[in-house]
Design a protein around this motif. Structure first.
Motif, PDB file in Angstrom:
ATOM      1  N   LEU A  35       0.832  -1.202   0.000  1.00 14.86           N
ATOM      2  CA  LEU A  35       0.000   0.000   0.000  1.00 14.86           C
ATOM      3  C   LEU A  35       0.868   1.253   0.000  1.00 14.86           C
ATOM      4  O   LEU A  35       1.826   1.360   0.776  1.00 14.86           O
ATOM      5  CB  LEU A  35      -0.906   0.005   1.231  1.00 14.86           C
ATOM      6  N   THR A  36       0.535   2.205  -0.863  1.00 20.61           N
ATOM      7  CA  THR A  36       1.307   3.438  -0.946  1.00 20.61           C
ATOM      8  C   THR A  36       0.464   4.538  -1.558  1.00 20.61           C
ATOM      9  O   THR A  36      -0.621   4.282  -2.110  1.00 20.61           O
ATOM     10  CB  THR A  36       2.582   3.221  -1.798  1.00 20.61           C
ATOM     11  N   ILE A  37       0.974   5.756  -1.464  1.00 21.78           N
ATOM     12  CA  ILE A  37       0.384   6.866  -2.215  1.00 21.78           C
ATOM     13  C   ILE A  37       1.152   7.023  -3.528  1.00 21.78           C
ATOM     14  O   ILE A  37       0.618   6.816  -4.602  1.00 21.78           O
ATOM     15  CB  ILE A  37       0.402   8.172  -1.394  1.00 21.78           C
ATOM     16  N   GLU A  62      -2.203   5.453  -4.869  1.00 20.82           N
ATOM     17  CA  GLU A  62      -3.127   6.571  -5.095  1.00 20.82           C
ATOM     18  C   GLU A  62      -2.738   7.366  -6.338  1.00 20.82           C
ATOM     19  O   GLU A  62      -3.562   8.060  -6.922  1.00 20.82           O
ATOM     20  CB  GLU A  62      -3.123   7.495  -3.871  1.00 20.82           C
ATOM     21  N   GLN A  63      -1.450   7.286  -6.727  1.00 17.63           N
ATOM     22  CA  GLN A  63      -0.949   7.996  -7.903  1.00 17.63           C
ATOM     23  C   GLN A  63      -0.249   6.999  -8.825  1.00 17.63           C
ATOM     24  O   GLN A  63       0.142   5.918  -8.401  1.00 17.63           O
ATOM     25  CB  GLN A  63       0.042   9.098  -7.478  1.00 17.63           C
ATOM     26  N   ASN A  64      -0.089   7.373 -10.081  1.00 12.71           N
ATOM     27  CA  ASN A  64       0.534   6.480 -11.057  1.00 12.71           C
ATOM     28  C   ASN A  64       2.035   6.365 -10.801  1.00 12.71           C
ATOM     29  O   ASN A  64       2.760   7.363 -10.782  1.00 12.71           O
ATOM     30  CB  ASN A  64       0.288   7.008 -12.468  1.00 12.71           C
ATOM     31  N   ILE A  65       2.516   5.151 -10.571  1.00 10.02           N
ATOM     32  CA  ILE A  65       3.943   4.893 -10.376  1.00 10.02           C
ATOM     33  C   ILE A  65       4.322   3.649 -11.169  1.00 10.02           C
ATOM     34  O   ILE A  65       3.458   2.845 -11.533  1.00 10.02           O
ATOM     35  CB  ILE A  65       4.307   4.691  -8.888  1.00 10.02           C
ATOM     36  N   TYR A 106      -0.419  -8.283   3.598  1.00  8.87           N
ATOM     37  CA  TYR A 106      -0.357  -6.832   3.452  1.00  8.87           C
ATOM     38  C   TYR A 106       0.965  -6.298   3.985  1.00  8.87           C
ATOM     39  O   TYR A 106       1.397  -6.648   5.090  1.00  8.87           O
ATOM     40  CB  TYR A 106      -1.521  -6.179   4.191  1.00  8.87           C
ATOM     41  N   LEU A 107       1.595  -5.445   3.201  1.00  7.29           N
ATOM     42  CA  LEU A 107       2.833  -4.791   3.576  1.00  7.29           C
ATOM     43  C   LEU A 107       2.667  -3.282   3.432  1.00  7.29           C
ATOM     44  O   LEU A 107       2.005  -2.816   2.508  1.00  7.29           O
ATOM     45  CB  LEU A 107       3.995  -5.243   2.684  1.00  7.29           C
ATOM     46  N   ASP A 108       3.278  -2.535   4.346  1.00  7.29           N
ATOM     47  CA  ASP A 108       3.362  -1.095   4.156  1.00  7.29           C
ATOM     48  C   ASP A 108       4.393  -0.799   3.086  1.00  7.29           C
ATOM     49  O   ASP A 108       5.214  -1.653   2.729  1.00  7.29           O
ATOM     50  CB  ASP A 108       3.748  -0.406   5.468  1.00  7.29           C
ATOM     51  N   GLU A 109       4.409   0.429   2.603  1.00  7.72           N
ATOM     52  CA  GLU A 109       5.304   0.783   1.512  1.00  7.72           C
ATOM     53  C   GLU A 109       6.776   0.615   1.865  1.00  7.72           C
ATOM     54  O   GLU A 109       7.625   0.435   0.981  1.00  7.72           O
ATOM     55  CB  GLU A 109       5.030   2.219   1.070  1.00  7.72           C
ATOM     56  N   ASP A 110       7.107   0.639   3.163  1.00  4.69           N
ATOM     57  CA  ASP A 110       8.511   0.591   3.584  1.00  4.69           C
ATOM     58  C   ASP A 110       8.889  -0.732   4.241  1.00  4.69           C
ATOM     59  O   ASP A 110       9.945  -0.834   4.860  1.00  4.69           O
ATOM     60  CB  ASP A 110       8.790   1.726   4.566  1.00  4.69           C
ATOM     61  N   THR A 111       8.050  -1.769   4.129  1.00  2.00           N
ATOM     62  CA  THR A 111       8.309  -3.034   4.806  1.00  2.00           C
ATOM     63  C   THR A 111       9.254  -3.909   3.990  1.00  2.00           C
ATOM     64  O   THR A 111       8.891  -4.375   2.911  1.00  2.00           O
ATOM     65  CB  THR A 111       6.996  -3.804   5.051  1.00  2.00           C
ATOM     66  N   LEU A 112      10.434  -4.150   4.516  1.00  2.00           N
ATOM     67  CA  LEU A 112      11.383  -5.061   3.888  1.00  2.00           C
ATOM     68  C   LEU A 112      11.191  -6.445   4.491  1.00  2.00           C
ATOM     69  O   LEU A 112      11.377  -6.641   5.696  1.00  2.00           O
ATOM     70  CB  LEU A 112      12.819  -4.579   4.099  1.00  2.00           C
ATOM     71  N   VAL A 113      10.785  -7.389   3.665  1.00  2.00           N
ATOM     72  CA  VAL A 113      10.461  -8.736   4.122  1.00  2.00           C
ATOM     73  C   VAL A 113      11.736  -9.476   4.517  1.00  2.00           C
ATOM     74  O   VAL A 113      12.758  -9.400   3.838  1.00  2.00           O
ATOM     75  CB  VAL A 113       9.713  -9.508   3.013  1.00  2.00           C
ATOM     76  N   THR A 114      11.673 -10.215   5.614  1.00  2.00           N
ATOM     77  CA  THR A 114      12.787 -11.066   6.053  1.00  2.00           C
ATOM     78  C   THR A 114      12.227 -12.385   6.581  1.00  2.00           C
ATOM     79  O   THR A 114      11.146 -12.410   7.189  1.00  2.00           O
ATOM     80  CB  THR A 114      13.608 -10.403   7.172  1.00  2.00           C
ATOM     81  N   GLY A 115      12.934 -13.457   6.339  1.00  2.00           N
ATOM     82  CA  GLY A 115      12.565 -14.746   6.914  1.00  2.00           C
ATOM     83  C   GLY A 115      11.214 -15.280   6.488  1.00  2.00           C
ATOM     84  O   GLY A 115      10.588 -16.045   7.230  1.00  2.00           O
TER      85      GLY A 115
END
Length: 387
Positions: A35-37, A62-65, A106-115
């Motif tokens: 999820l992000t803007i 929310e915006q085109n990226i 669900y992950l936030d825009e800054d969540t770096l997955v580990t393990g």
């Protein structure tokens, strides 16, 4: 009461929390949604950290990226529902983004997955967090303290109502999500969702201690505003809980927002003229509460695997961490907010620059099934306010 309940959660209720099979479902049973803007560079790092074997990665923006390795879905301005802000975006995705997987992670825009190697058999799977240093030593200090407090999550599987959820890393059965929907007005969507799920179903909850690496707030201002939002949403949604739970959550609110007053109460009690047994008892209880605050910090130091030689510095700074961590919460009690405000994020290059153990390009090269920093959980971190 709040401190006593925390001790009960961590000790008798938390024992055996990791006894269930953690890979009952494979990653091909999981769809990831970020999820992000419009934080393109931050989201790209998060997508890069997701293992290749997941069923699919969807970015809800929310915006085109443009993001490599994921399908980007833009929430149209014309879409409206009861939910607002982040909740509105997630509800649009629930309705319009197809999902054939058993779970949505669900992950936030800054969540770096580990393990991340799989999921246990459960309706709701919470991954633990370990915020990484982004430049503010004081904010990082508060995050170490907060992560220590979150050791109570180990007991949530024994509770009918888990006391909160961290939205930066949780998975829910897609079928259950569709029954619940996100279509409610709240600024703490994730906790609201798990409370409503527990209210309607016999919810099976599991905690996975993978320590996903989200960003610590880059400034005290950002952290205080974040805590204010958390407190505001908790107070507004408290009515969802049954009456048996509401006194518990309210005492937690008071103890969080006004914990800096504990040392003052101890000092004040000692100056009361003609101290009686009751005053001495009050002083004893206040001192015990103060000790528990230091225990929170010790648990945070263990979660971060800080070298024991560094512990005295953090313990000395615990009163400062308590005060700073409580400012936003107290503000949320006194002046709650209604609108969701995204916590400021920094670019992956900045995270690498301020953390000496991360070489240039280390975040982009990370693949999500291993640790981001240090090869083993048994290694100690020798950096004071950095990873």
């Amino acid at each position: 009461m709040s401190a006593l309940w925390w001790v009960i959660e961590v000790l008798p209720l938390g024992i055996g929390w990791n006894s269930s099979e953690m890979d009952a479902w494979g990653l091909d049973d999981v769809q990831v949604r970020v999820l992000t803007i419009e934080a393109e560079d931050v989201v790209q790092a998060t997508v890069d950290s997701v293992p290749d074997t997941v069923a699919g990665i969807k970015v809800i923006a929310e915006q085109n990226i443009e993001i490599d390795g994921a399908a980007v879905h833009i929430v149209p301005d014309s879409f409206s529902c009861e939910a607002t802000n982040k909740g509105r975006a997630v509800e649009w995705a629930r309705r319009h983004v197809s999902c054939d997987a058993e779970y949505v992670l669900y992950l936030d825009e800054d969540t770096l997955v580990t393990g991340l190697t799989g999921l246990p058999e459960a309706d709701f799977v919470q991954f633990t967090e370990k915020p990484i240093f982004t430049g503010s030593r004081l904010a990082y200090l508060c995050e170490v303290f907060r992560v220590g407090y979150q050791f109570e999550q180990r007991a949530f599987r024994r509770l009918s109502y888990p006391l909160y959820a961290w939205g930066g890393g949780f998975a829910i059965r897609h079928e259950l999500e569709d029954e619940l929907t996100w279509d409610v007005a709240t600024i703490t969507e994730d906790t609201n969702l798990i409370w409503r799920a527990a209210d309607r179903f016999d919810l099976e909850y599991r905690l996975v201690d993978a320590r996903f690496r989200n960003q610590a707030p880059p400034s005290l201002k950002a952290m205080i505003k974040q805590r204010r939002r958390w407190m505001s949403g908790t107070l507004k949604d408290n009515h969802i809980l049954p009456l048996l739970y509401q006194p518990l959550t309210l005492t937690r609110v008071v103890s969080w927002g006004f914990s800096p007053a504990i040392p003052l109460l101890i000092i004040g009690a000692s100056f009361v003229p003609g101290a009686t047994v009751s005053i001495q008892f009050f002083e004893l209880i206040s001192t015990a509460l103060l000790v528990v605050l230091f225990i929170y910090m010790l648990f945070g130091l263990w979660a971060y695997r800080k070298h024991p030689l560094l512990w005295p510095v953090f313990l000395i700074l615990t009163p400062l961490a308590v005060v700073l961590h409580a400012i936003g919460a107290a503000w949320g009690v006194i002046s709650p907010i209604e609108e969701f405000e995204v916590t400021e994020k920094v670019a992956p290059e900045t995270v690498e620059d301020v953390n000496p153990e991360l070489s240039e390009g280390a975040i982009a090269a990370h693949e999500g099934q291993d640790r981001l920093v240090r090869d083993s959980a048994d290694e100690f971190d020798t950096e004071l306010f950095r990873d």
